[in-house]
Write an enzyme that holds these catalytic residues in place. Structure first.
Site, PDB file in Angstrom:
ATOM      1  CG  ASP A  75      -6.956  -3.623  -2.150  1.00 31.33           C
ATOM      2  OD1 ASP A  75      -5.701  -3.799  -2.815  1.00 31.33           O
ATOM      3  OD2 ASP A  75      -7.165  -2.509  -1.854  1.00 31.33           O
TER       4      ASP A  75
ATOM      5  CG  ASP B 295       0.762   1.370   3.683  1.00 31.31           C
ATOM      6  OD1 ASP B 295       0.832   1.239   2.254  1.00 31.31           O
ATOM      7  OD2 ASP B 295       0.135   0.751   4.314  1.00 31.31           O
TER       8      ASP B 295
END
Lengths: 213, 256
Positions: free
Chosen positions: B11, B130
């Site tokens: 990330d 997601d």
């Protein structure tokens, strides 16, 4: 030694150039990697590479849009002395016909058709994406033979079906036996991406550097 | 035989590596290019960058990170986060990304998937989903798609969305279980199985790894083509080499 990558706006050629330069380090001969769309530069190459990502039709259109490109490639190959390497769609372009988005003619350098991977078999997902081991089918020389059972990175939904078994240099198992590499005279083609295949990719590129057809 | 892919994910925010617990509460640590090289040496099968940079003016930093990584790592690189247009995709591919993963923009503008796949080929278009468990009756699979980094409900069924994205041209699904993410309790097997049974493209399972055995579970109990993890690798809980050794020991075909 000048290695020319044909630039016909098919994606990013920097990774291919980087990996070739990386493979050329510590190599006995001085190797220069050139990216070019100029037929004059291409015809003078010691080794020529035709890359290709995306789909067959787009690649074909882009390549043939360059004036004199088809003739230059054909002329280069006809002389049979200097090696030519096609990668992924660059290999598929060497076939007779591709069935991706209709029916489109290839460069007819290898007697083969390009067809969709059969995914009606158990858990065969398309694209064939990831690392898979190749089986070397043809005894060209020790260098290529040493790549037998090495893992290479593949990403493709269509595959080349050769009409002449003798043109198949290596195969890969994915539901059925698919062509992983072809070789005919001074022409070499690979379905996998050597530039994305870490150590085995590096070994393959070095083998291409030293290969004399 | 095709090997299962082990994919470390970094990330990245403003060009630096961060990794949060349950999507929030971020911690800072590390240079992404350096991290990528470590994973490369450990034998990662693919690398994933998720850009969580909020400000537009800082987004160019990511392109530089991608470019530098592609110069040093000779393996496939997927980049996601904040991709809104064909132009964004083109810029990333020309910076050295091999695949791009699209999330929110594809939900609100599904035709972007088709446009991008026609232009660059399905092989480089990954749809990131997601997913979160839901009790909403209209969402039959029991899982809802969330957008904007897991902050917004969409009222879309995960199975329907996976099917639709593939029909529009997605070449791969990156499936994150929000319920599992950050819990270290293992992949969401039920969710992964449901999605792999629906689409015939590769599916990457993500979210929830805490132990080595979770990789074996993900590989043997689902049809996932790849397993993605971030913190366990980033904080050095175990290396990619150890994961592969464990999988191999358990009879899973991996690249060693």
């Amino acid at each position: 030694m000048n290695i020319v990558i044909i630039d016909y706006k098919s994606g990013n050629l920097a990774s291919l150039k980087n990996s070739l330069e990386n493979a050329a380090l510590n190599f006995k001969k001085n190797i220069k990697i050139i990216i070019s769309n100029n037929p004059e530069v291409i015809s003078k190459a010691d080794k020529l590479i035709l890359p290709g990502v995306g789909d067959f039709l787009n690649c074909r259109k882009q390549l043939l849009k360059i004036i004199g490109m088809k003739e230059t490639i054909e002329e280069y190959i006809k002389k049979k002395s200097r090696p030519f390497l096609g990668i992924c769609v660059g290999m598929q372009l060497m076939g007779n016909i591709s069935y991706e988005r209709g029916k489109n003619k290839g460069l007819e350098l290898i007697d083969a058709d390009v067809i969709k991977i059969n995914n009606e078999v158990n858990n065969i997902r398309v694209p064939h994406m990831g690392w898979n081991n190749i089986k070397v089918k043809k005894n060209l020389d020790k260098g290529f033979l040493s790549l037998d059972s090495s893992d290479f990175y593949f990403v493709h939904s269509y595959h080349m079906k050769c009409n002449n078994d003798n043109d198949i240099l290596a195969s890969v198992e994915y539901g059925e036996e698919l062509v992983a590499a072809v070789c005919k005279d001074n022409i070499l083609g690979v379905q996998f991406h050597p530039e994305k295949s870490q150590l085995s990719g590096k070994k393959f590129l070095q083998q291409f550097f030293s290969w004399t057809p | 035989m095709l090997k299962i892919r082990i994919i470390p994910c970094l990330d990245v925010k403003d060009g630096r590596v961060v990794k949060g617990i349950n999507f929030f509460d971020l911690k800072d640590a590390g240079d992404p290019v350096e991290q990528a090289q470590i994973y490369d040496e450990q034998g990662a099968d693919e690398l994933c960058f998720l850009d969580i940079t909020a400000s537009l003016e800082k987004r160019d930093i990511l392109l530089d990170v991608v470019n530098k990584t592609a110069k040093k790592c000779f393996m496939p690189l997927t980049v996601g986060g904040g991709i809104k247009s064909v132009k964004d995709i083109k810029t990333l591919l020309y910076s050295g990304a091999d695949k791009v993963s699209i999330n929110s923009a594809a939900i609100y503008k599904p035709e972007l998937i088709k446009e991008a796949a026609d232009r660059f080929g399905s092989q480089c278009i990954v749809i990131a989903i997601d997913a979160k468990k839901t009790a909403k009756k209209n969402l039959k699979s029991g899982y809802e798609v969330f957008s904007h980094g897991g902050t917004k409900e969409t009222n879309i069924d995960v199975i329907e969305w996976a099917k639709k994205s593939v029909n529009l041209g997605a070449g791969e699904i990156l499936l994150t279980s929000m319920d599992s993410d950050g819990t270290k309790k293992g992949f969401n097997i039920d969710l992964t199985k449901k999605v792999t049974a629906t689409v015939n493209t590769p599916v990457i399972a993500s979210g929830g790894v805490g132990e080595l055995k979770h990789f074996t579970e993900g590989a043997t109990e689902t049809n996932a083509s790849g397993l993605l993890a971030a913190s366990v690798f980033h904080y050095g809980k175990f290396s990619i080499t150890e994961v592969k050794r464990e999988l191999h020991k358990n009879g899973v075909s991996v690249r060693i």
